[in-house]
Enzyme design. Structure first.
Site, PDB file in Angstrom:
ATOM      1  N   TRP A 135       0.844  -1.191   0.000  1.00  0.00           N
ATOM      2  CA  TRP A 135       0.000   0.000   0.000  1.00  0.00           C
ATOM      3  C   TRP A 135       0.888   1.253   0.000  1.00  0.00           C
ATOM      4  O   TRP A 135       1.799   1.370  -0.786  1.00  0.00           O
ATOM      5  CB  TRP A 135      -0.990  -0.040   1.163  1.00  0.00           C
ATOM      6  CG  TRP A 135      -2.154  -0.976   0.957  1.00  0.00           C
ATOM      7  CD1 TRP A 135      -2.473  -2.072   1.695  1.00  0.00           C
ATOM      8  CD2 TRP A 135      -3.174  -0.903  -0.069  1.00  0.00           C
ATOM      9  NE1 TRP A 135      -3.601  -2.697   1.202  1.00  0.00           N
ATOM     10  CE2 TRP A 135      -4.061  -1.990   0.129  1.00  0.00           C
ATOM     11  CE3 TRP A 135      -3.436  -0.033  -1.129  1.00  0.00           C
ATOM     12  CZ2 TRP A 135      -5.168  -2.233  -0.689  1.00  0.00           C
ATOM     13  CZ3 TRP A 135      -4.542  -0.278  -1.938  1.00  0.00           C
ATOM     14  CH2 TRP A 135      -5.390  -1.349  -1.717  1.00  0.00           C
ATOM     15  N   SER A 136       0.662   2.192   0.908  1.00  0.00           N
ATOM     16  CA  SER A 136       1.323   3.499   0.784  1.00  0.00           C
ATOM     17  C   SER A 136       2.772   3.530   1.242  1.00  0.00           C
ATOM     18  O   SER A 136       3.423   4.572   1.123  1.00  0.00           O
ATOM     19  CB  SER A 136       0.524   4.572   1.534  1.00  0.00           C
ATOM     20  OG  SER A 136      -0.681   4.831   0.848  1.00  0.00           O
TER      21      SER A 136
END
Length: 419
Positions: A135-136
């Protein structure tokens, strides 16, 4: 029966037993590796199916490889003797870290102290060889890639997005300097509300083809090369930090335009090969061929730890300066944001710089963070890197006492134990 015959007979029996055990183990592994029923475009991001999906991203979404190259993997000291369990202070009493990992949906945890691995454990369907969706945390790797490109003079952080990508000139990012883009101080009207189906971040998921189902009704699958130019501007927001995933995708587009290379190949050439990665990583690709720099990378636990070590060692991996020392020093030495939009732990002054979260603890601690529980914690003063890869049921937690705040408590508990 002659001794040699007895020995041969026992050896053959042992081989047969070992072969049977290997076949049985392989069968168990094959069953454990089966795609779970019900996993599809609407369900893969969320628990409980995400625990399998995050470790099988190339089977869930189209992906482009981030190659590790042919160099010998750079070893992590003491990895072979690292503990796979230990006791920490948790909820007021000594508790096995393995138990806390299960309660917190942690799929992999690696702790490095004073340059040596002191803890490594896997859960769910994660293994040392298998990649996990970041993800981020992908954003931080994007920032490090930008640092390398900038060091070679291929981008100027004082120039605007429109200077490099004319297609974005009329978008929410067009007039923003790259320096502001890296710090998410741009003027786009991006909305990062994960719980709202009509937020920009969720509409981007639908446009990319990452998310399907009823929440995507009315959103055409076009990809980022079409979606991002259509995001509008909120001029009053320029210069103030607001978290926006699309801003990282814009930076990736700038890097592609400035270098003439695909983003995944840039990450491979400038980061992955140079940190001595053990395995190829990957990055999800949308319907238009855009590689999703804001949240699409997937990599092994150990290679994510090598990214943490790169940051801890001020941009040096082995004997090579991969990212300028000044870039890392700029990350860890900031005083904190005067306009911080979120709650802050007592005694801290958090900030956001170059796609990295500054803890603001006065000790230079910084973090790469991703939804569903992804984390690289880098503590220079304590000479520590902690990496967690998780599968929280939803973006912000989704279960009792699971989420960012509890994750930070766990980080502190681990630090206290190893110190």
């Amino acid at each position: 029966m002659p001794r040699s015959t007895v020995t041969a007979s026992l050896f053959a029996q042992g081989l047969l037993g070992l072969t049977a055990l290997t076949i049985a183990s392989s069968s168990i592994a094959a069953v454990d590796d089966q795609r779970p029923p019900g996993l599809n475009g609407a369900t893969w991001q969320f628990g409980p199916l995400n625990r399998w999906a995050y470790t099988h991203m190339s089977e869930v979404l189209p992906s482009k490889a981030i190659r590790r190259g042919t160099v010998t993997p750079r070893p992590i000291a003491d990895l072979s003797v690292a503990a796979d369990d230990m006791s920490i202070e948790w909820d007021g009493s000594p508790t096995k870290l393995s138990q806390v990992m299960e309660e917190q949906y942690v799929d992999g945890l690696l702790v490095i102290k004073d340059g040596k691995a002191v803890f490594e454990r896997y859960a769910g369907s994660l293994t040392p060889e298998r990649t996990h969706l970041l993800w981020s945390v992908s954003k931080t790797i994007t920032g490090l890639t930008a640092a390398s490109v900038a060091a070679d003079g291929l981008i100027d952080l004082n120039k605007t997005v429109a200077d490099y990508v004319p297609d974005l000139a009329n978008s929410g990012w067009g007039p923003d300097r790259l320096r502001d883009v890296l710090d998410m101080r741009d003027g786009s009207e991006w909305n990062e509300d994960y719980a709202a189906a009509d937020s920009t971040v969720r509409r981007q998921d639908c446009s990319d083809g990452l998310l399907m189902g009823p929440d995507c009704a009315g959103v055409p699958v076009t990809g980022n090369y079409v979606f991002l130019p259509a995001v509008g501007r909120m001029p009053g927001r320029q210069g103030t930090f607001a978290y926006k995933s699309g801003t990282t995708d814009v930076m990736a587009w700038v890097l592609e335009a400035a270098t003439g290379q695909r983003f995944a190949d840039l990450v491979s050439e400038r980061i992955w090969q140079r940190i001595g990665a053990e395995q190829d990583a990957g990055i999800t690709v949308d319907t238009g061929g855009f590689t999703l720099a804001s949240g699409g990378m997937h990599a092994t636990l150990r290679d994510v730890a090598r990214v943490g070590l790169l940051m801890l060692n001020k941009g040096v991996s082995g004997q090579e300066q991969v990212v300028p020392t000044a870039w890392i020093e700029d990350l860890i030495s900031r005083d904190g944001s005067r306009s911080w939009p979120y709650e802050a732990a007592p005694g801290t002054r958090p900030y956001y710089r170059s796609f990295v979260w500054g803890v603001g603890d006065g000790k230079g601690s910084v973090q790469a963070r991703g939804v569903h529980g992804q984390l690289i914690h880098v503590a220079p003063e304590a000479d520590t890197v902690i990496v967690m890869l998780s599968s929280w049921p939803d973006a912000e937690g989704g279960a009792a006492n699971v989420g960012h705040e509890t994750q930070q408590i766990l980080v502190r508990a681990i630090e206290d134990t190893i110190d």
